[in-house]
Write a protein that holds these residues in place. Structure first.
Motif, PDB file in Angstrom:
ATOM      1  N   SER A 419      -9.739 -72.899  -8.916  1.00  0.00           N
ATOM      2  CA  SER A 419      -8.323 -73.227  -8.747  1.00  0.00           C
ATOM      3  C   SER A 419      -8.197 -74.589  -8.082  1.00  0.00           C
ATOM      4  O   SER A 419      -7.171 -75.258  -8.211  1.00  0.00           O
ATOM      5  CB  SER A 419      -7.601 -72.151  -7.932  1.00  0.00           C
ATOM      6  N   GLU A 420      -9.251 -74.968  -7.344  1.00  0.00           N
ATOM      7  CA  GLU A 420      -9.369 -76.330  -6.819  1.00  0.00           C
ATOM      8  C   GLU A 420     -10.793 -76.800  -7.041  1.00  0.00           C
ATOM      9  O   GLU A 420     -11.736 -76.245  -6.469  1.00  0.00           O
ATOM     10  CB  GLU A 420      -9.018 -76.383  -5.327  1.00  0.00           C
ATOM     11  N   GLN A 421     -10.975 -77.794  -7.909  1.00  0.00           N
ATOM     12  CA  GLN A 421     -12.299 -78.284  -8.270  1.00  0.00           C
ATOM     13  C   GLN A 421     -12.952 -79.028  -7.100  1.00  0.00           C
ATOM     14  O   GLN A 421     -12.266 -79.686  -6.319  1.00  0.00           O
ATOM     15  CB  GLN A 421     -12.177 -79.250  -9.449  1.00  0.00           C
ATOM     16  N   PRO A 422     -14.287 -78.936  -6.971  1.00  0.00           N
ATOM     17  CA  PRO A 422     -14.966 -79.794  -5.988  1.00  0.00           C
ATOM     18  C   PRO A 422     -14.871 -81.252  -6.411  1.00  0.00           C
ATOM     19  O   PRO A 422     -14.909 -81.563  -7.620  1.00  0.00           O
ATOM     20  CB  PRO A 422     -16.411 -79.295  -6.029  1.00  0.00           C
ATOM     21  N   SER A 423     -14.725 -82.134  -5.449  1.00  0.00           N
ATOM     22  CA  SER A 423     -14.636 -83.564  -5.771  1.00  0.00           C
ATOM     23  C   SER A 423     -15.944 -84.074  -6.354  1.00  0.00           C
ATOM     24  O   SER A 423     -15.969 -85.016  -7.137  1.00  0.00           O
ATOM     25  CB  SER A 423     -14.269 -84.368  -4.518  1.00  0.00           C
ATOM     26  N   ASP A 424     -17.057 -83.450  -5.979  1.00  0.00           N
ATOM     27  CA  ASP A 424     -18.372 -83.833  -6.491  1.00  0.00           C
ATOM     28  C   ASP A 424     -19.055 -82.563  -6.986  1.00  0.00           C
ATOM     29  O   ASP A 424     -19.706 -81.849  -6.225  1.00  0.00           O
ATOM     30  CB  ASP A 424     -19.190 -84.507  -5.382  1.00  0.00           C
ATOM     31  N   ARG A 458     -20.995 -74.338 -15.290  1.00  0.00           N
ATOM     32  CA  ARG A 458     -20.056 -74.673 -16.348  1.00  0.00           C
ATOM     33  C   ARG A 458     -18.653 -74.375 -15.819  1.00  0.00           C
ATOM     34  O   ARG A 458     -18.298 -73.209 -15.616  1.00  0.00           O
ATOM     35  CB  ARG A 458     -20.333 -73.869 -17.611  1.00  0.00           C
ATOM     36  N   SER A 459     -17.887 -75.405 -15.560  1.00  0.00           N
ATOM     37  CA  SER A 459     -16.515 -75.238 -15.089  1.00  0.00           C
ATOM     38  C   SER A 459     -15.627 -74.880 -16.275  1.00  0.00           C
ATOM     39  O   SER A 459     -15.558 -75.627 -17.252  1.00  0.00           O
ATOM     40  CB  SER A 459     -16.027 -76.525 -14.428  1.00  0.00           C
ATOM     41  N   LYS A 461     -11.846 -73.436 -17.964  1.00  0.00           N
ATOM     42  CA  LYS A 461     -10.430 -73.699 -17.709  1.00  0.00           C
ATOM     43  C   LYS A 461      -9.694 -72.452 -17.241  1.00  0.00           C
ATOM     44  O   LYS A 461     -10.218 -71.329 -17.277  1.00  0.00           O
ATOM     45  CB  LYS A 461      -9.771 -74.268 -18.960  1.00  0.00           C
ATOM     46  N   GLN A 462      -8.484 -72.691 -16.792  1.00  0.00           N
ATOM     47  CA  GLN A 462      -7.651 -71.629 -16.235  1.00  0.00           C
ATOM     48  C   GLN A 462      -7.472 -70.483 -17.225  1.00  0.00           C
ATOM     49  O   GLN A 462      -7.321 -70.701 -18.422  1.00  0.00           O
ATOM     50  CB  GLN A 462      -6.289 -72.194 -15.843  1.00  0.00           C
ATOM     51  N   ASP A 463      -7.518 -69.269 -16.710  1.00  0.00           N
ATOM     52  CA  ASP A 463      -7.299 -68.022 -17.450  1.00  0.00           C
ATOM     53  C   ASP A 463      -8.444 -67.668 -18.393  1.00  0.00           C
ATOM     54  O   ASP A 463      -8.306 -66.755 -19.216  1.00  0.00           O
ATOM     55  CB  ASP A 463      -5.982 -68.064 -18.246  1.00  0.00           C
ATOM     56  N   THR A 464      -9.587 -68.341 -18.271  1.00  0.00           N
ATOM     57  CA  THR A 464     -10.732 -67.988 -19.114  1.00  0.00           C
ATOM     58  C   THR A 464     -11.109 -66.522 -18.946  1.00  0.00           C
ATOM     59  O   THR A 464     -11.341 -65.808 -19.930  1.00  0.00           O
ATOM     60  CB  THR A 464     -11.939 -68.876 -18.772  1.00  0.00           C
ATOM     61  N   PHE A 465     -11.161 -66.056 -17.710  1.00  0.00           N
ATOM     62  CA  PHE A 465     -11.617 -64.688 -17.472  1.00  0.00           C
ATOM     63  C   PHE A 465     -10.522 -63.660 -17.726  1.00  0.00           C
ATOM     64  O   PHE A 465     -10.805 -62.540 -18.152  1.00  0.00           O
ATOM     65  CB  PHE A 465     -12.181 -64.562 -16.059  1.00  0.00           C
ATOM     66  N   VAL A 466      -9.279 -64.028 -17.475  1.00  0.00           N
ATOM     67  CA  VAL A 466      -8.166 -63.145 -17.846  1.00  0.00           C
ATOM     68  C   VAL A 466      -8.173 -62.940 -19.357  1.00  0.00           C
ATOM     69  O   VAL A 466      -8.013 -61.814 -19.856  1.00  0.00           O
ATOM     70  CB  VAL A 466      -6.823 -63.732 -17.379  1.00  0.00           C
TER      71      VAL A 466
END
Length: 500
Positions: A419-424, A458-459, A461-466
């Protein structure tokens, strides 16, 4: 303070006094439960087949009753399902809790007239223990919501059948019924997303003070509330919301995002209910672990997790457990489950009283190269890295990649929805891997020996798991996403649908 809150305090004091009578006498309480179970079931089909009338000691019991999972016990359960009496427990069950098994299809877990009250008592006592410890009781004067399955029950040979949460809904005490939301009609809805929207409509203007459910589905409820209220935090929508009750999964991976949605920290109570029995609940806000319910009609056994797949694993009772060792939990219950492998692993964090933490599922691990990485290690590594890098995680799962397409070394592939990506992301990945190596020496040896390369993230996207759970027909209710798999069934399905 309202009347209910006022009256709850002396009730809490009374109940806690009763709890304390067995809380510090776990082994003695288990001995009593052991004798009661055998004596009650000695004339059942199972009791006769396993010589219960002659069993006097735990060692004799182990010699008579093998460890079984649902499939192993199924010949007996099927007889019960078809209406036969006195098979596993005297008479017929009061209910069947219907669950979905990965290998067994639909499972029918018996709930007896003796075991049903223990579910209700444990849920009540978890709240009353909280009141007694903290003095906070105002939540009982407001509205409460339990995000759960449908209370609509089917019938098999005169026995009511439904999801555990739906069955429990029929036993909510009368003094809480007027406080309870959503409405019965909404609770009966099967479409989870439509149900959540309806729950939002019914609760958004109410004085919600207690919210209970499995964390990812509570988060979905919060997201819909925030969207409906033009971005307001939950603490602004429900100004008196003060207690979150949860179970089913480790809360920590969800905590940061849930607290961000709420807008402040909030007290919480962890519970450990299962269709097979109510096993433990959090009895302290200041001490780690869940109080094992040693006098609730369940006799517990434990097998060291690292021995479980041996031909002759160690099998012990509560008297011989030690701290900080991972055990597979085995149940013998007053609903007729015997030597039953529930599939969970636990670890003791206190022996006086007996307190546990749930560490994962015995079938949920990665050991493609003998590393046997378990859920507790994965979650701990990820949460430590998330705290260090101040990132928030919605959901994740991990799978092995044994045969990478480009011929490089195998690796563990982590699918993470941030929900908040790491900057690195690269530094974050290295941190997770280092933490996992610290937790699991076998994994570390494989990395250092150039058998595995460090994990890859592997990042998604939103709602992938839903969306994944929706495709599986397992959205909402008591359904949970497996955090670890020793194959790529989930991973490949997610990869195949990355462009959805």
């Amino acid at each position: 303070m309202g009347l209910k809150a006022f009256l709850s305090k002396p009730l809490a004091a009374f109940v806690v006094r009763g709890v304390n009578k067995w809380k510090f006498n776990g082994v003695e309480s288990q001995e009593k439960v052991f004798r009661q179970l055998l004596d009650t079931a000695k004339d059942t089909s199972f009791g006769k087949d396993h010589n219960f009338s002659k069993v006097k000691t735990y060692d004799e019991f182990k010699n008579q009753v093998p460890i079984r999972d649902y499939e192993g016990l199924r010949p007996y359960v099927d007889r019960v399902v078809h209406g036969e009496e006195d098979v596993l427990w005297p008479g017929k069950p009061q209910y069947f809790a219907k669950t979905s098994g990965t290998t067994s299809g639909v499972k029918y877990i018996p709930i007896s007239k003796e075991s049903m009250p223990e579910h209700i008592k444990a849920a009540r006592n978890a709240l009353l223990t909280y009141i007694r410890e903290t003095g906070k009781a105002d939540f009982v004067d407001g509205k409460m919501i339990f995000l759960q399955g449908s209370p609509v029950l089917d019938s098999k040979h005169g026995i009511s059948v439904g999801r555990l949460s739906g069955i429990v809904a029929h036993h909510v005490p009368n003094y809480l019924q007027k406080n309870r939301l959503p409405s019965y009609e909404t609770n009966c809805m099967e479409d989870w997303e439509a149900k959540v929207d309806k729950i939002v409509d019914e609760t958004i203007q109410e004085d919600m003070r207690l919210i209970s459910g499995i964390p990812p589905w509570v988060q979905m409820y919060f997201d819909r509330l925030i969207q409906k209220s033009d971005g307001k935090k939950i603490s602004s929508i429900f100004k008196n919301f003060s207690l979150f009750v949860y179970g089913g999964v480790n809360f920590e991976p969800y905590r940061a995002r849930l607290e961000e949605s709420i807008g402040r920290k909030i007290d919480s109570i962890e519970t450990y209910p299962a269709s097979e029995g109510f096993i433990a609940y959090q009895d302290s806000q200041s001490e780690k672990g869940l109080l094992l319910l040693v006098n609730s009609g369940i006799f517990y056994e434990f097998i060291p997790a690292d021995e479980f797949y041996n031909d002759n694993p160690t099998r012990i009772s509560l008297a011989d457990v030690v701290l900080n060792k991972n055990y597979v939990l085995i149940l013998n219950t007053n609903a007729g489950l015997w030597g039953y492998n529930i599939g969970d692993t636990v670890k003791f964090v206190s022996l006086n009283p007996y307190k546990i933490v749930v560490t994962g599922r015995i079938k949920h691990y990665i050991s493609a190269f003998g590393e046997h990485v378990i859920g507790e290690e994965v979650e701990s590594a990820l949460m430590a890295a998330a705290e260090k890098y101040q990132v928030k995680i919605t959901e994740f799962t991990v799978a092995p990649q044994v045969n990478p397409e480009r011929g490089e070394l195998p690796y563990h592939e982590w699918f993470i929805e941030f929900s908040e990506q790491p900057s690195d992301l690269e530094s974050f990945r290295q941190e997770v891997d280092e933490r996992l190596q610290q937790k699991n020496v076998y994994y570390k040896d494989l990395i250092e020996g150039k058998i595995l390369q460090p994990l890859l993230i592997r990042s998604v996207k939103q709602d992938t798991f839903v969306n994944y759970m929706r495709r599986q027909g397992k959205l909402g209710g008591q359904n949970k996403l497996p955090r670890l798999s020793n194959d790529r069934k989930i991973a490949d399905e997610i990869v195949a649908n990355t462009n959805e």
